[in-house]
Design an enzyme around this catalytic site. Structure first.
Site, short mmCIF file in Angstrom:
data_model
loop_
_atom_site.label_atom_id
_atom_site.label_comp_id
_atom_site.label_asym_id
_atom_site.label_seq_id
_atom_site.Cartn_x
_atom_site.Cartn_y
_atom_site.Cartn_z
N HIS A 16 6.20 1.76 7.80
CA HIS A 16 5.41 1.16 8.87
C HIS A 16 4.53 2.21 9.54
CE1 HIS A 16 8.02 -2.61 9.35
NE2 HIS A 16 8.62 -1.89 8.42
N HIS A 369 9.38 2.23 -6.89
CA HIS A 369 10.13 1.11 -6.34
C HIS A 369 9.21 -0.03 -5.91
CE1 HIS A 369 8.59 3.11 -2.88
NE2 HIS A 369 9.25 2.40 -2.00
N GLU A 377 -1.19 3.17 -3.10
CA GLU A 377 -1.55 4.56 -3.43
C GLU A 377 -1.76 4.71 -4.93
OE1 GLU A 377 1.54 6.91 -1.61
OE2 GLU A 377 1.12 5.99 0.33
#
Length: 481
Positions: A16, A369, A377
């Site tokens: 976050h 993951h 990215e």
């Protein structure tokens, strides 16, 4: 012209902090706005001090867990305390700023903090959600709480390894979804029962508004259908929220998110090591800031990497034990049976600058993951993916990566839920190989890299969307005076 003043409230987790800090920079650089960044004291202490832009100030508050949330802490107690203390801290900020003659223009808040919007409403302050997952995931949550709950629950309550032959279709979305493609919080066996009520509270708050704007860390070309699937909401793409040096190059000094809640590897020799390898030859393996893999799974990953035979950079975080343990920090790589063989072929680090690693020409593949930040990215860097999702939105992200953007291949666990070394090697061979699949994912990775950079260019979709949002906020502000 009166300067915009934003209050940006963020849940204190790595996933976050990073995009919301980048959004703060984007607000400041686009309009000269002032942003007050609010998160917990424990998260603030880990935010880097480098290159704080003019116009950004921090206002940390104590959530009662000033040393951070630890294994063994009760998550319900933590969330309750975060809400209670957060409401008070933010109320004090808003009232004090108004009394000083510098009222805030708007409150922007990230996931898991719906109480921020409720509090802003009571204080007559406009608020907007910064959705830091893909628009597709937002839509799935919306449908879950608006007529599709039973259908989704029926499809997630049975089946082997969460892979069902049946699939569901949701209005406006271009893909169909099986159980493993849906956010894990919707699954009957999900142990994190604190999260779903927060998403429900979030959706109920949005229902009370008329055509609310939701800022999404995506861009128009990436999810055109998902951004438009729900007519009564105005989902706008303002991403990718990635440091400028790795995206549009407008600010070459902006090389990090600034919100690294883990200690980076003190030894940056991994960058020199990367740069010494041939182009497209290195496998990068990282499972983010939260996921913890069991020893059996770690051994299988090690086996797959060794069998593949290519150099790799593997991030294995120091494992933190429960409070009171004598061995609070344990290095998981020390428990791997084949550690010496691994270190001959590749490099293991406790943490690294992921955006720098992904931008290295030597990178050939990212075993990830599929957290949304990592997924974006990889897209921005043009690096193909082996999708290895764990929980929350990651299964949906993996579905998008493999079947919609076609920039990677997804692993399939066995009946015990373990991804074997053979399966990992199969996926690596497909992505890195010279066959049709490898050529396709590399070509698509390059395509999305170009489109991502184009989206944030001046006058293009994400830039225009952000400016339109700021114009909307100005209208609301003028109406209050």
């Amino acid at each position: 012209m009166v300067q915009h003043r934003f209050l940006l409230v963020t849940f204190p987790a790595q996933g976050h902090i990073n995009p919301s800090l980048q959004f703060a920079k984007r607000l400041i650089n686009t309009t000269g706005a002032h942003v007050t960044y609010v998160t917990s004291l424990s998260a603030h202490r880990r935010i880097g001090n480098g290159s704080i832009p003019d116009g950004l100030t921090y206002a940390p508050f104590s959530d009662g867990y000033d040393d951070g949330f630890k294994p063994g802490d009760n998550v319900d107690d933590y969330m309750s305390e975060l809400r209670r203390r957060g409401v008070q801290a933010i109320t004090d900020l808003v009232v004090a700023s108004a009394n000083e003659g510098h009222p805030y223009t708007c409150l922007v808040y990230s996931l898991l903090l719906p109480w921020s919007a409720g509090m802003a409403h009571e204080l007559h302050l406009p608020s907007v959600l910064l959705w830091i997952q893909p628009a597709t995931v937002f839509d799935i949550y919306y449908y879950y709480f608006n007529g599709y709950k039973d259908l989704i629950r029926d499809n997630t309550s049975s089946g082997t390894n969460n892979v069902l032959p049946c699939s569901i279709e949701l209005p406006g979305l271009p893909l169909s979804f099986t159980s493993r493609d849906l956010p894990s919080f919707m699954v009957d066996t999900n142990p994190y029962n604190f999260a779903l009520p927060l998403f429900q509270e979030q959706m109920e708050l949005l229902e009370r508004e008329t055509n609310p704007t939701i800022l999404v860390n995506t861009f128009d070309a990436l999810e055109p259908e998902a951004l438009k699937a729900i007519d009564k909401y105005n989902l706008i793409g303002v991403g990718p929220l990635i440091p400028s040096a790795f995206l549009d190059g407008k600010d070459p000094s902006d090389k990090s998110f600034g919100g690294d809640l883990f200690q980076k590897s003190k030894d940056s020799s991994y960058l020199e090591w990367l740069n010494s390898k041939p182009e497209g030859s290195v496998i990068y393996v990282s499972f983010g800031s939260i996921s913890v893999l069991g020893k059996a799974q770690m051994e299988e990953i090690a086996k797959g990497l060794l069998d593949c035979g290519l150099p790799f950079l593997w991030v294995i975080r120091d494992k933190v034990g429960k409070k009171g343990d004598d061995n609070e920090a344990k290095k998981e790589e020390e428990m791997l049976r084949c550690r010496e063989e691994l270190e001959e072929l590749g490099m293991i680090v406790p943490w690294c600058s992921q955006v720098e690693v992904l931008s290295s020409p030597s990178l050939g593949c990212f075993v990830t993951h599929c957290g949304w930040n990592s997924s974006l990215e990889s897209l921005v860097s043009g690096v193909p993916v082996v999708a290895f999702p764990q929980w929350t939105d990651q299964g949906t992200n993996a579905k998008l990566i493999e079947d919609y953007w076609k920039t990677g291949v997804r692993v399939t666990p066995n009946e015990e839920g373990i991804v074997t070394g053979e399966e990992l090697k199969r996926c690596l061979d497909l992505v890195l190989g010279s066959g049709e699949i490898g050529e396709d994912v590399r070509r698509n990775a390059k395509k999305w890299k170009d489109l991502a950079r184009e989206a944030v260019s001046e006058g293009d979709s994400s830039d225009k969307n952000l400016r339109a949002f700021l114009d909307q906020i100005k209208v609301l502000k003028d109406a209050r005076h």
